[in-house]
Enzyme design. Structure first.
Site, PDB file in Angstrom:
ATOM      1  N   TYR A 142       0.819  -1.153   0.033  1.00  0.00           N
ATOM      2  CA  TYR A 142       0.053  -0.002   0.259  1.00  0.00           C
ATOM      3  C   TYR A 142       0.925   1.218  -0.016  1.00  0.00           C
ATOM      4  CZ  TYR A 142      -2.926   3.695   1.500  1.00  0.00           C
ATOM      5  OH  TYR A 142      -3.838   5.005   1.662  1.00  0.00           O
ATOM      6  N   ARG A 149       1.562   7.269  -6.565  1.00  0.00           N
ATOM      7  CA  ARG A 149       0.555   8.085  -6.673  1.00  0.00           C
ATOM      8  C   ARG A 149       0.821   9.378  -6.465  1.00  0.00           C
ATOM      9  NH1 ARG A 149      -5.010   7.022  -3.375  1.00  0.00           N
ATOM     10  NH2 ARG A 149      -3.593   6.653  -1.753  1.00  0.00           N
ATOM     11  N   TYR A 202      -0.663  13.208   6.544  1.00  0.00           N
ATOM     12  CA  TYR A 202      -0.641  12.057   7.406  1.00  0.00           C
ATOM     13  C   TYR A 202       0.941  12.050   7.514  1.00  0.00           C
ATOM     14  CZ  TYR A 202      -5.002   9.282   6.762  1.00  0.00           C
ATOM     15  OH  TYR A 202      -6.410   8.933   6.963  1.00  0.00           O
ATOM     16  N   ARG A 215     -11.376  13.552   1.435  1.00  0.00           N
ATOM     17  CA  ARG A 215     -12.451  12.671   2.076  1.00  0.00           C
ATOM     18  C   ARG A 215     -13.494  12.608   1.401  1.00  0.00           C
ATOM     19  NH1 ARG A 215      -9.266   9.832   5.520  1.00  0.00           N
ATOM     20  NH2 ARG A 215      -7.866  11.125   6.482  1.00  0.00           N
ATOM     21  N   GLU A 328     -13.997  -0.824   6.050  1.00  0.00           N
ATOM     22  CA  GLU A 328     -13.862   0.450   5.488  1.00  0.00           C
ATOM     23  C   GLU A 328     -15.098   0.552   4.624  1.00  0.00           C
ATOM     24  OE1 GLU A 328      -9.972   1.705   3.641  1.00  0.00           O
ATOM     25  OE2 GLU A 328     -11.050   2.433   1.756  1.00  0.00           O
TER      26      GLU A 328
HETATM   27  C1  3EB Z   1      -7.491   6.437   5.595  1.00  0.00           C
HETATM   28  O1  3EB Z   1      -8.569   7.119   5.896  1.00  0.00           O
HETATM   29  C2  3EB Z   1      -8.172   4.640   5.171  1.00  0.00           C
HETATM   30  O2  3EB Z   1      -5.342   5.287  -0.314  1.00  0.00           O
HETATM   31  O3  3EB Z   1      -6.908   6.034  -1.704  1.00  0.00           O
HETATM   32  C3  3EB Z   1      -9.370   5.442   2.493  1.00  0.00           C
HETATM   33  C4  3EB Z   1      -9.646   5.842   1.315  1.00  0.00           C
HETATM   34  C5  3EB Z   1      -8.160   4.767   2.634  1.00  0.00           C
HETATM   35  C6  3EB Z   1      -8.689   6.074   0.419  1.00  0.00           C
HETATM   36  C7  3EB Z   1      -6.573   5.663  -0.552  1.00  0.00           C
HETATM   37  C8  3EB Z   1      -7.290   5.056   1.615  1.00  0.00           C
HETATM   38  C9  3EB Z   1      -7.522   5.628   0.547  1.00  0.00           C
HETATM   39  O4  3EB Z   1      -6.754   6.569   5.451  1.00  0.00           O
HETATM   40  C10 3EB Z   1      -7.910   4.433   4.034  1.00  0.00           C
END
Ligand code: 3EB
Length: 334
Positions: A142, A149, A202, A215, A328
């Site tokens: 991941y 990306r 992050y 989001r 998720e």
């Molecule tokens: C998160 O909130 C959970 O890597 O495209 C959610 C939606 C998550 C998209 C992505 C990852 C992705 O981090 C994981």
């Protein structure tokens, strides 16, 4: 006065054995028992994802339109568009390392969007086989994907505040499959959740480059941004940037639902001057990704208490992008 300037995309879940009866199709995304390359031979985009353990638990996400559809292929990316919306898809074959090929495939896709004139990138979906395994260098797959990306977005001058809503989730095979919905003229507003750190911020402990996604995105076909659709990204049991309730799938489901409720609710809408306030009961075409098959009944019970009985909801048994996440969820407010 609400000035209609274009149409909004339309999607629904359809059983795999009812796909013959469709008309006006822009794209068919099969959540099925094997992965394939994008296929434009049907006159629309057809893309198979390995997301079901057998065809019995599979389904198709069908995007429809009442306009004429054109298809094509460029640099391995298959696409279909109708003058308003573009669906395109690509795949990075199974590999010992993903960043470089992900960067190349994403770059091809972003270039295609630019050349076709669909630059309002509303929603991306990414399906990553062996998402929690280590690559040949000991980097989690991941994180390896996130690296490629991030580089592709940066090379195409996508600022963090212009990245689309997304899903990044495990799959059962095929390497990394991805597809995208982009718009030519709709007003597009990226939305963050005030209870969560933006994914693109992050800290580094989650990987060398952060996941680049919003989001949610709000897509509206009117100048005054009324009557739009809300595309909710994959959402998990994360507060701030931290996973909560590791090992407790029920609490994780409830927190993920709370995150979505806040994201679609009145407080967030007011922050973005969107004249809509929604609840979980307004969500439709919902996908619920559950790491352990035996947890699906408990997750389903909780979901049924919050979603509309009329909502389409699909449950998929796949890995989730952090090893401590069990569930998720994503959906669309149409
Ligand atoms: C998160 O909130 C959970 O890597 O495209 C959610 C939606 C998550 C998209 C992505 C990852 C992705 O981090 C994981």
């Amino acid at each position: 006065m609400t000035q209609q300037i274009s149409a909004l995309p339309a999607s629904a879940f359809v059983p795999l054995d009812e796909l013959d009866e469709l008309s006006g199709v822009l794209g068919v995304i099969n959540y099925t028992s094997g992965a394939g390359d994008p296929d434009i031979s049907p006159g629309h985009l057809r893309f198979d994802l390995h997301m079901a353990h057998g065809t019995a638990e599979g389904f198709a996400e069908v995007w429809t339109t009442d306009r004429p559809v054109e298809t094509g292929e460029s640099g391995g990316i298959g696409y279909a568009h109708d003058g308003e919306h573009l669906l395109c898809a690509g795949r990075v074959p199974p590999s010992e390392r993903y960043a470089e090929a992900t960067r190349a495939a994403y770059t091809a896709m972003l270039e295609l969007m630019e050349s076709l004139g669909y630059q309002r990138c509303a929603r991306m979906w990414n399906f990553v086989n062996d998402i929690n395994a280590d690559n040949a260098d000991g980097l989690e797959v991941y994180r390896d994907f996130c690296l490629g990306r991030a580089e592709a977005f940066e090379a195409r001058d996508f600022s963090d505040t212009s990245v689309p809503a997304a899903t990044g989730i495990g799959s059962l095979g095929g390497g990394i499959s991805f597809y995208v919905l982009a718009s030519r003229t709709n007003a597009l507003t990226p939305i963050e959740n005030s209870k969560q750190v933006s994914a693109y911020n992050y800290p580094e402990r989650y990987g060398p480059r952060p996941p680049k996604f919003a989001r949610a995105t709000y897509l509206s076909a009117t100048e005054d941004r009324a009557a739009g659709q809300l595309y909710v990204s994959g959402t998990s049991s994360i507060r701030g940037h931290e996973t909560l309730f590791a090992g407790d799938v029920e609490k994780q489901t409830l927190l993920a639902l709370e995150n979505i409720a806040h994201l679609v609710g009145s407080e967030t809408a007011a922050d973005y001057r969107i004249e809509q306030h929604n609840t979980l009961a307004d969500l439709d075409t919902i996908k619920v990704y559950v790491r352990h098959r035996e947890d699906i009944p408990a997750v389903r019970r909780i979901c049924e208490e919050h979603f509309s009985p009329d909502a389409q909801v699909a449950y998929l048994n796949v890995d989730v992008c952090r090893a401590d996440l069990s569930v998720e969820l994503e959906g669309i407010v149409h």
